[in-house]
Design a protein around this motif. Structure first.
Motif, PDB file in Angstrom:
ATOM      1  N   ILE A  16      -1.909  58.826 -63.246  1.00  0.00           N
ATOM      2  CA  ILE A  16      -2.079  59.778 -64.349  1.00  0.00           C
ATOM      3  C   ILE A  16      -1.165  60.954 -64.044  1.00  0.00           C
ATOM      4  CG2 ILE A  16      -3.642  61.351 -65.561  1.00  0.00           C
ATOM      5  CD1 ILE A  16      -5.965  59.583 -64.796  1.00  0.00           C
ATOM      6  N   ALA A  17      -0.362  61.378 -65.000  1.00  0.00           N
ATOM      7  CA  ALA A  17       0.537  62.510 -64.806  1.00  0.00           C
ATOM      8  C   ALA A  17       0.144  63.653 -65.722  1.00  0.00           C
ATOM      9  CB  ALA A  17       1.981  62.094 -65.070  1.00  0.00           C
ATOM     10  N   GLU A  69      -5.028  63.529 -55.683  1.00  0.00           N
ATOM     11  CA  GLU A  69      -4.397  64.577 -56.494  1.00  0.00           C
ATOM     12  C   GLU A  69      -3.207  65.163 -55.744  1.00  0.00           C
ATOM     13  OE1 GLU A  69      -5.443  69.043 -58.293  1.00  0.00           O
ATOM     14  OE2 GLU A  69      -7.023  67.817 -57.386  1.00  0.00           O
ATOM     15  N   TYR A  70      -2.027  65.098 -56.339  1.00  0.00           N
ATOM     16  CA  TYR A  70      -0.819  65.698 -55.785  1.00  0.00           C
ATOM     17  C   TYR A  70      -0.555  66.979 -56.573  1.00  0.00           C
ATOM     18  CZ  TYR A  70      -0.189  61.016 -53.829  1.00  0.00           C
ATOM     19  OH  TYR A  70      -0.386  59.827 -53.160  1.00  0.00           O
ATOM     20  N   ALA A  71      -0.588  68.126 -55.887  1.00  0.00           N
ATOM     21  CA  ALA A  71      -0.536  69.383 -56.638  1.00  0.00           C
ATOM     22  C   ALA A  71       0.122  70.500 -55.837  1.00  0.00           C
ATOM     23  CB  ALA A  71      -1.946  69.792 -57.065  1.00  0.00           C
ATOM     24  N   PRO A  98       0.545  68.501 -61.953  1.00  0.00           N
ATOM     25  CA  PRO A  98      -0.182  67.616 -61.053  1.00  0.00           C
ATOM     26  C   PRO A  98       0.067  66.144 -61.383  1.00  0.00           C
ATOM     27  CG  PRO A  98      -1.666  68.354 -62.776  1.00  0.00           C
ATOM     28  CD  PRO A  98      -0.343  69.056 -63.012  1.00  0.00           C
ATOM     29  N   SER A  99      -0.045  65.302 -60.375  1.00  0.00           N
ATOM     30  CA  SER A  99       0.007  63.850 -60.546  1.00  0.00           C
ATOM     31  C   SER A  99      -1.188  63.261 -59.810  1.00  0.00           C
ATOM     32  CB  SER A  99       1.311  63.282 -59.977  1.00  0.00           C
ATOM     33  OG  SER A  99       2.425  63.714 -60.720  1.00  0.00           O
ATOM     34  N   PHE A 100      -1.684  62.133 -60.309  1.00  0.00           N
ATOM     35  CA  PHE A 100      -2.919  61.568 -59.770  1.00  0.00           C
ATOM     36  C   PHE A 100      -2.801  60.054 -59.623  1.00  0.00           C
ATOM     37  CE2 PHE A 100      -3.783  65.202 -62.466  1.00  0.00           C
ATOM     38  CZ  PHE A 100      -4.665  65.979 -61.726  1.00  0.00           C
TER      39      PHE A 100
END
Length: 258
Positions: free
Chosen positions: A229-230, A94-96, A220-222
């Motif tokens: 998943i964006a 998870e990029y957040a 967030p991007s995953f």
């Protein structure tokens, strides 16, 4: 992620690997960047303003699977910014950003259910990556979360920072210290040193570079076992993706690199 230059050149398959990795990253970058750009792009709006488009509607589920991107998962059993078994069949990266409203929505509405359904059953591991895109306060919150993790309280800080109304109070030094106290960080003097230390800045910068290489220009991007998943997608998008990744991992068996 191992450097492409480290791949041996003695075989034709190995010599092609840098191109394959580069292509996979490029495609994932296109998916993540295009799908979520209008929802949370930092250049044109403040984090509290209304999005130009809904992040929940911006990414088609099952947009693609890029197994080479599974190498982005660290699977470090001692990583305080991760939850779940290091050998879980599915890893969601998870990029957040703590100032991101959609990240807060995911943290409050979706992530707890994923933990209940998958993490607690050993199917899923969640690995956090700090991707501060909304300026100085975002970076301070990212460093504070990392500093809390040094004392085993990352996820408690994460929960406090994403509580309803928390981001509206900002992330000044005083505020992140209050959140650390709320999260149960025992040594606040150490927290303050870690918060402003070089190690925190380096760790956050490394996460940010990784996200940027993937084209995660918004949050967030995953990545779920190489599936991008964006946006704060509906719960069903995540459950379908995790179920598919778990089924694929089961079919491929332990030889899949776990």
């Amino acid at each position: 992620m191992p450097s492409p230059s480290s791949a041996p050149s003695s075989s034709s398959s190995s010599s092609r690997r840098p191109y394959v990795i580069g292509a996979g990253v490029a495609v994932a970058a296109a998916l993540l960047g295009f799908a979520s750009y209008t929802a949370t792009k930092p250049a044109d709006r403040a984090p509290d303003s209304a999005p130009a488009a809904s992040a929940e509607a911006s990414t088609p589920p099952g947009a693609g699977v890029y197994p080479e991107l599974e190498a982005y998962a660290r699977r470090d059993a001692g990583d305080p910014l991760a939850t779940g078994r290091a050998d879980a069949p599915v890893v969601m990266i998870e990029y957040a950003d703590f100032r991101c409203g959609y990240c807060g929505k995911f943290a409050r509405d979706t992530e707890p259910e994923l933990i209940r359904r998958y993490v607690e059953k050993g199917v899923l591991r969640i690995e956090w990556r700090n991707l501060p895109i909304f300026g100085e306060e975002s970076e301070r919150a990212a460093r504070a979360a990392w500093a809390a993790g040094r004392q085993g309280r990352f996820w408690e800080f994460h929960r406090a920072a994403y509580a309803e109304g928390a981001k509206e109070q900002g992330f000044s030094t005083e505020r992140v210290t209050a959140l650390a106290r709320e999260a149960g960080v025992a040594d606040l003097d150490r927290f303050a040193r870690d918060l402003d230390g070089a190690a925190a800045r380096d760790a956050v910068a490394a996460d940010q570079r990784q996200g940027e290489r993937l084209g995660a220009a918004s949050t967030p991007s995953f990545l779920v076992n190489g599936r991008p998943i964006a946006g704060a997608q509906p719960l069903e998008t995540f459950t379908q993706t995790i179920d598919a990744a778990a089924a694929a991992a089961k079919k491929s068996g332990p030889a899949a690199g776990r």
